[in-house]
Design a protein around this motif. Structure first.
Motif, short mmCIF file in Angstrom:
data_model
loop_
_atom_site.label_atom_id
_atom_site.label_comp_id
_atom_site.label_asym_id
_atom_site.label_seq_id
_atom_site.Cartn_x
_atom_site.Cartn_y
_atom_site.Cartn_z
N GLY A 24 0.70 -1.30 0.12
CA GLY A 24 -0.10 0.12 0.03
C GLY A 24 0.74 1.03 -0.03
N ASP A 42 1.70 14.53 -0.25
CA ASP A 42 0.02 15.79 0.29
C ASP A 42 -0.41 15.37 1.47
OD1 ASP A 42 -2.02 12.49 -0.95
OD2 ASP A 42 0.05 12.55 -1.53
N THR A 97 0.74 2.39 -7.82
CA THR A 97 0.55 3.91 -8.96
C THR A 97 1.81 4.65 -9.20
OG1 THR A 97 -1.04 3.93 -6.75
CG2 THR A 97 -0.41 6.03 -7.67
N LYS A 121 3.61 1.19 -5.00
CA LYS A 121 4.18 0.78 -5.65
C LYS A 121 3.94 0.87 -7.32
CE LYS A 121 4.73 -3.01 -3.78
NZ LYS A 121 4.02 -2.09 -2.18
N1 LIG Z 1 -2.86 10.05 -1.23
C1 LIG Z 1 -2.58 9.38 -1.62
N2 LIG Z 1 -2.86 7.90 -2.06
C2 LIG Z 1 -2.37 7.45 -2.54
C3 LIG Z 1 -0.64 8.11 -3.76
N3 LIG Z 1 0.22 6.48 -3.98
C4 LIG Z 1 -0.61 5.86 -4.14
N4 LIG Z 1 -1.94 6.30 -3.48
C5 LIG Z 1 -3.20 4.96 -2.79
O1 LIG Z 1 -2.64 4.25 -2.44
C6 LIG Z 1 -3.05 3.63 -2.03
C7 LIG Z 1 -2.23 1.57 -2.76
O2 LIG Z 1 -1.53 2.15 -3.73
P1 LIG Z 1 -0.71 1.04 -4.44
O3 LIG Z 1 0.17 2.16 -5.77
O4 LIG Z 1 -1.61 0.19 -5.34
O5 LIG Z 1 0.59 0.04 -3.76
P2 LIG Z 1 1.31 -0.65 -3.55
O6 LIG Z 1 0.21 -1.56 -2.76
O7 LIG Z 1 2.62 -0.83 -3.02
O8 LIG Z 1 1.22 -0.90 -5.43
C8 LIG Z 1 -3.91 3.58 -2.96
O9 LIG Z 1 -5.41 3.46 -2.87
C9 LIG Z 1 -3.32 4.52 -4.18
O10 LIG Z 1 -4.35 5.18 -4.28
C10 LIG Z 1 -0.51 8.98 -3.22
O11 LIG Z 1 0.91 9.62 -3.19
N5 LIG Z 1 -1.04 10.07 -2.13
#
Ligand SMILES: Nc1nc2c(ncn2[C@@H]2O[C@H](COP(=O)(O)OP(=O)(O)O)[C@@H](O)[C@H]2O)c(=O)[nH]1
Ligand SMILES: [Mg+2]
Ligand SMILES: [Zn+2]
Length: 221
Positions: free
Chosen positions: A41, A168, A46, A44
């Motif tokens: 979460g 943010d 994104t 990564k």
């Molecule tokens: N507020 C905010 N949310 C983010 C940001 N980057 C990712 N998210 C949110 O964090 C959650 C997890 O992101 P994801 O890319 O799936 O994370 P991963 O599990 O590391 O691949 C999602 O709901 C994204 O929209 C950011 O810079 N700011």
């Protein structure tokens, strides 16, 4: 107890040897490889998607996605138009060099300048299983808290660059930036550091410029 430790060490030694073999393949095909690690979460997928969009005009990019079960993240990578391979680890909490080796069977390295690997969300064992990447890249994020360098020193010590994502959200969290950076600096002095928001886009230009230069230097070398 002694026996267990020995087995674990030999698994890691074997992984190290395979990671070196992967690296030789990457160097031969002139493919720059980034191993993206973070807790679940942290952002990564994104950040990777935004990076693919930004660097696609300059490089031929491919992706490998490690996940416990689903192919959701690899599907999202593939939706950007790049070749993407999903590795289902079958419950294993990290990628290892063998998994990457088998994923490579489905990619044309000769036609790839930049390979982005999304590791399994985990701050512990990915640090002990190198994949052969040129850059081990850690994404920390504001909601995880400012104490994570102190709690996961091995991960913070073993990477060549770090992003602090979700800046943010700084107004809503008690995140002490100085405390965080101090923790990073002690473990990994001079580490390339990119505060950014994959959501709003703040800080992305700096990060993408840096990565572009890393890849360009590698390809020219
Ligand atoms: N507020 C905010 N949310 C983010 C940001 N980057 C990712 N998210 C949110 O964090 C959650 C997890 O992101 P994801 O890319 O799936 O994370 P991963 O599990 O590391 O691949 C999602 O709901 C994204 O929209 C950011 O810079 N700011
Ligand atoms: Mg993901
Ligand atoms: Zn693991």
């Amino acid at each position: 107890m002694t026996k267990l430790v020995t087995v674990e060490e030999s698994i890691k030694e074997r992984n190290n040897a395979l990671a070196e073999a992967n690296r030789r393949r990457f160097d031969e095909s002139k493919t720059f490889v980034v191993n993206v690690m973070a807790s679940p979460g942290a952002g990564k997928t994104t950040l990777i998607l935004r990076t693919i969009e930004a660097l696609k005009p300059y490089f031929r990019i491919a992706g490998i996605d490690g996940d416990l079960a689903t192919s959701l993240d690899a599907d999202r990578m593939a939706a950007t138009g790049i070749p993407a391979v999903q590795v289902n680890t079958g419950g294993t909490c990290h990628l290892d060099a063998v998994m990457v080796q088998s994923a490579l069977e489905h990619l044309d390295l000769e036609a790839t300048d930049l390979l982005i690997i999304e590791n399994v969300g985990n701050l512990v064992c990915p640090a002990s299983f190198p994949l052969g990447a040129h850059i081990n890249f850690l994404i920390a994020s504001v909601p995880e808290g400012d104490d994570k360098p102190y709690k996961y020193p091995k991960m913070y010590r073993g990477v060549q660059a770090i992003a602090l994502n979700k800046i943010d959200l700084l107004p809503y969290f008690d995140f002490d930036m100085d405390y965080f950076r101090q923790g990073v600096e002690v473990l990994n002095p001079g580490l390339a550091f990119f505060p950014l928001s994959a959501k709003t886009g703040e800080g992305l230009v700096e990060f993408h410029y840096w990565l572009r230069e890393q890849v360009r230097t590698f390809l020219e070398g």
